[in-house]
Design an enzyme around this catalytic site. Structure first.
Site, PDB file in Angstrom:
ATOM      1  CB  SER A 126      -0.904   0.008   1.236  1.00 37.27           C
ATOM      2  OG  SER A 126      -1.532   1.262   1.404  1.00 37.27           O
ATOM      3  CE1 TYR A 149      -4.106  -2.067   4.589  1.00 41.32           C
ATOM      4  CE2 TYR A 149      -3.441   0.196   4.154  1.00 41.32           C
ATOM      5  CZ  TYR A 149      -3.828  -1.043   3.696  1.00 41.32           C
ATOM      6  OH  TYR A 149      -3.931  -1.271   2.341  1.00 41.32           O
TER       7      TYR A 149
END
Length: 318
Positions: A126, A149
């Protein structure tokens, strides 16, 4: 044969459809959890089940029995798109990210480490891993993630290096930049805004709308992921690379909202709020290497992409 994890997810479904349209055989796995609307995930799977070359397995990558179900297939490529998404939720429930992102990835690598058929693993990282870094989005510097995350995605990149060194598994990490479009994730801001604006509800605009993002339309993300797989032999096997897939044009959140309002023909009611913990102020996809070496391209302008999303949203949410 392609093994796609998270196949009921947003990018997973679209990429599986791309591969099936190209005539490939695809095995897809997903646990169809309830992090967001499970019916949307089931509807995505129904689209894929129309293809005779598609096989769906409902299972969890944390469960080792999942891999027993796929051992009989000669899988040449793994596209690992499963995982727990969401920056803010990771602050509330960090253990879910350790289990669904790190543990599940290790299980996957362990299951394929002795495979004689496997050519390549591509896995989703990401743009969030860049975090607060001052040297924006070039790949050769210390990352500074600011959410669980992002930290788990960074761990996946490090773990892939370990398996390259120990077992010579060729793996390519993909740092996706804010992918949006039809059949998207309802937990993402653009989808929430669309729902709320249509209902005449007040939308929450964090950081006063000054966040900047490399909004990337789903077709561009999927087409470029396909390019990477097709040209994976051009990527140096002596290192475990990480690549950016993101529109190099960055826009502010408030600009995005303005275009969304224009397409909906509605002016939204806004509540401006301060920046939330874990939110990256700016993402900017630098894709010089990806363009030169792999011929990546981004052709969908933001207005066109939002228009396509709104048309789908109007038809899906009648």
């Amino acid at each position: 044969m392609y093994f796609i994890t998270g196949v009921a997810g947003f990018i997973g479904m679209h990429f599986a459809k791309k591969m099936l349209d190209k005539g490939n055989k695809v095995i897809g796995v997903d646990n169809i959890n309830d992090y967001y609307d499970a019916n949307l995930k089931k509807n995505r799977i129904q689209i894929l089940k129309k293809y005779k070359n598609f096989k769906f397995i409902k299972s969890d990558l944390k469960n080792l029995n999942t891999y027993k179900k796929i051992k009989k297939f000669k899988i040449t490529h793994v596209v690992h798109l499963a995982g727990q998404a969401g920056v803010r939720y990771s602050i509330k429930n960090p253990s879910a990210y350790v289990n669904d992102n790190i543990l599940a990835f290790v299980n996957l690598l362990e299951s394929f480490k002795d495979s004689k058929n496997l050519k390549c693993i591509v896995y989703a990282s990401s743009s969030s891993v860049y975090g607060n870094s001052k040297k924006h989005f070039s790949k050769n510097y210390l990352l500074q993630p600011i959410s669980m995350y992002a930290a788990t995605k960074m761990c996946m990149e490090l773990i892939s290096n370990v398996y390259l060194d120990l077992y010579k598994i060729k793996s390519i990490g993909i740092r996706f930049f804010t992918v949006y479009g039809p059949y998207g994730r309802p937990d993402m801001a653009y989808y929430k805004f669309c729902n709320q604006i249509k209902k005449n509800e007040t939308i929450k605009v964090f950081n006063m709308g000054n966040h900047k993002r490399s909004f990337t339309y789903i077709d561009d993300a999927v087409n470029n992921l396909y390019q990477i797989l097709k040209n994976s032999n051009k990527i140096n096997t002596k290192e475990s690379p990480v690549l950016n897939i993101g529109n190099p044009n960055t826009v502010t959140l408030i600009k995005f909202i303005e275009i969304l309002e224009k397409k909906l023909l509605i002016t939204s009611k806004k509540k401006y709020l301060k920046r939330q913990p874990g939110d990256v102020l700016e993402t900017k996809a630098i894709i010089n290497f990806e363009r030169k070496k792999l011929k990546l391209f981004f052709k969908t302008e933001l207005e066109e992409g939002i228009d396509k999303f709104v048309n789908w949203h109007n038809a899906y949410h009648k």
